[in-house]
Design an enzyme around this catalytic site. Sequence first.
Site, PDB file in Angstrom:
ATOM      1  N   ASP A  10       0.851  -1.189   0.000  1.00 54.61           N
ATOM      2  CA  ASP A  10       0.000   0.000   0.000  1.00 54.61           C
ATOM      3  C   ASP A  10       0.885   1.237   0.000  1.00 54.61           C
ATOM      4  O   ASP A  10       2.052   1.173   0.404  1.00 54.61           O
ATOM      5  CB  ASP A  10      -0.924   0.023   1.230  1.00 54.61           C
ATOM      6  CG  ASP A  10      -2.263   0.691   0.949  1.00 54.61           C
ATOM      7  OD1 ASP A  10      -2.247   1.910   0.630  1.00 54.61           O
ATOM      8  OD2 ASP A  10      -3.304   0.029   1.033  1.00 54.61           O
ATOM      9  N   ASP A  29       3.903   1.755  -4.348  1.00 55.46           N
ATOM     10  CA  ASP A  29       2.990   2.353  -5.310  1.00 55.46           C
ATOM     11  C   ASP A  29       2.943   1.414  -6.508  1.00 55.46           C
ATOM     12  O   ASP A  29       3.913   1.301  -7.258  1.00 55.46           O
ATOM     13  CB  ASP A  29       3.496   3.740  -5.720  1.00 55.46           C
ATOM     14  CG  ASP A  29       2.589   4.440  -6.714  1.00 55.46           C
ATOM     15  OD1 ASP A  29       1.708   3.786  -7.309  1.00 55.46           O
ATOM     16  OD2 ASP A  29       2.760   5.660  -6.910  1.00 55.46           O
ATOM     17  N   ASN A  50      -6.110  -6.234  -5.171  1.00 53.21           N
ATOM     18  CA  ASN A  50      -7.253  -5.512  -4.620  1.00 53.21           C
ATOM     19  C   ASN A  50      -7.116  -4.000  -4.748  1.00 53.21           C
ATOM     20  O   ASN A  50      -8.116  -3.283  -4.686  1.00 53.21           O
ATOM     21  CB  ASN A  50      -7.393  -5.906  -3.138  1.00 53.21           C
ATOM     22  CG  ASN A  50      -8.269  -4.963  -2.367  1.00 53.21           C
ATOM     23  OD1 ASN A  50      -9.487  -5.001  -2.468  1.00 53.21           O
ATOM     24  ND2 ASN A  50      -7.653  -4.077  -1.569  1.00 53.21           N
ATOM     25  N   TYR A  84     -14.035   5.061 -14.282  1.00 52.62           N
ATOM     26  CA  TYR A  84     -13.929   3.980 -13.299  1.00 52.62           C
ATOM     27  C   TYR A  84     -14.515   2.694 -13.865  1.00 52.62           C
ATOM     28  O   TYR A  84     -13.900   1.620 -13.783  1.00 52.62           O
ATOM     29  CB  TYR A  84     -14.642   4.365 -12.003  1.00 52.62           C
ATOM     30  CG  TYR A  84     -14.660   3.261 -10.984  1.00 52.62           C
ATOM     31  CD1 TYR A  84     -13.534   2.977 -10.219  1.00 52.62           C
ATOM     32  CD2 TYR A  84     -15.804   2.474 -10.797  1.00 52.62           C
ATOM     33  CE1 TYR A  84     -13.541   1.943  -9.294  1.00 52.62           C
ATOM     34  CE2 TYR A  84     -15.820   1.443  -9.878  1.00 52.62           C
ATOM     35  CZ  TYR A  84     -14.684   1.179  -9.124  1.00 52.62           C
ATOM     36  OH  TYR A  84     -14.698   0.145  -8.215  1.00 52.62           O
ATOM     37  N   LYS A  98     -12.536  -1.027 -14.650  1.00 55.97           N
ATOM     38  CA  LYS A  98     -12.941  -2.302 -14.058  1.00 55.97           C
ATOM     39  C   LYS A  98     -13.403  -3.295 -15.118  1.00 55.97           C
ATOM     40  O   LYS A  98     -13.213  -4.510 -14.971  1.00 55.97           O
ATOM     41  CB  LYS A  98     -14.031  -2.065 -13.008  1.00 55.97           C
ATOM     42  CG  LYS A  98     -13.517  -1.360 -11.753  1.00 55.97           C
ATOM     43  CD  LYS A  98     -12.380  -2.140 -11.098  1.00 55.97           C
ATOM     44  CE  LYS A  98     -11.925  -1.566  -9.781  1.00 55.97           C
ATOM     45  NZ  LYS A  98     -10.876  -2.366  -9.133  1.00 55.97           N
TER      46      LYS A  98
END
Length: 263
Positions: A39, A67, A94, A154, A158
Amino acid sequence: MVWSVDNKVVLVTGGAAGVGAGLVRELLARNAAHVAFLDVAVREGAALENELLNKFGALRAKFIQCDITKEGELSEAYKQVFDKYRRLDVVVNNAGIVGDNEMCREMIDVNFCGTVTSTLKALSIMRADVEGSGGAVINVSSSHAFKPSSLSVYNATKAAVLQFTNFLAGNESGMKVRIITVCLGPTDTALLHKRNLNNFAKDAHGLTSEPQRVESAVNGIIEVIQRADNGTTWMISNNDMARDVTKKVRENLKGLSEISEPF
């Protein structure tokens, strides 16, 4: 047949908060041998690592500041994990961000490019045809991949994750790595509130509804890791159990391929 996470080495991107942090906790609770999580959020990541080491014991959890949009950092993170544990059994991609279309470059870099790069690095370690031990790669997409909404960029990132994962899984021959897509419905995380996306749940489902609990998303992902076949697509939404939606996804893709012009 259920594939257990017991004694497995797992890497989770975007693991310092939200669904990622919940997944890291649950994997360790289910006796994963080691869980490394990546993270950019240093404070949250370090705090979670400290919490987990106190609860589960030394060496069970490892936070790596990374990153995922920077290939050098991602390569170094994978190297750290492999050097430390000498194997890698599961990767859950994730990490993701959501926002309005003004964040287009950031969303493309994190949601799609970062997922692609991480998946390929995972396979380079895990695939059995290059001396890996096999395993599973779970790529997190969204219910927004299937339905238009105001979050067009977005949604596109996805949808791209879904397509990439399915196409890659179709070329799995010899790798012994299950490559699987999980599509999450709106989930009650801090990121959702931080971006003030009040219509996120409405856009995804065409009706007003409360986002699902983080625990529902986490338990669904664990279920997918345990029993999903290679190349399958799963939906986790509305606090329901994970649903295999592979048949519908493949039917839609088949329909599109039948009307497309040959290249």
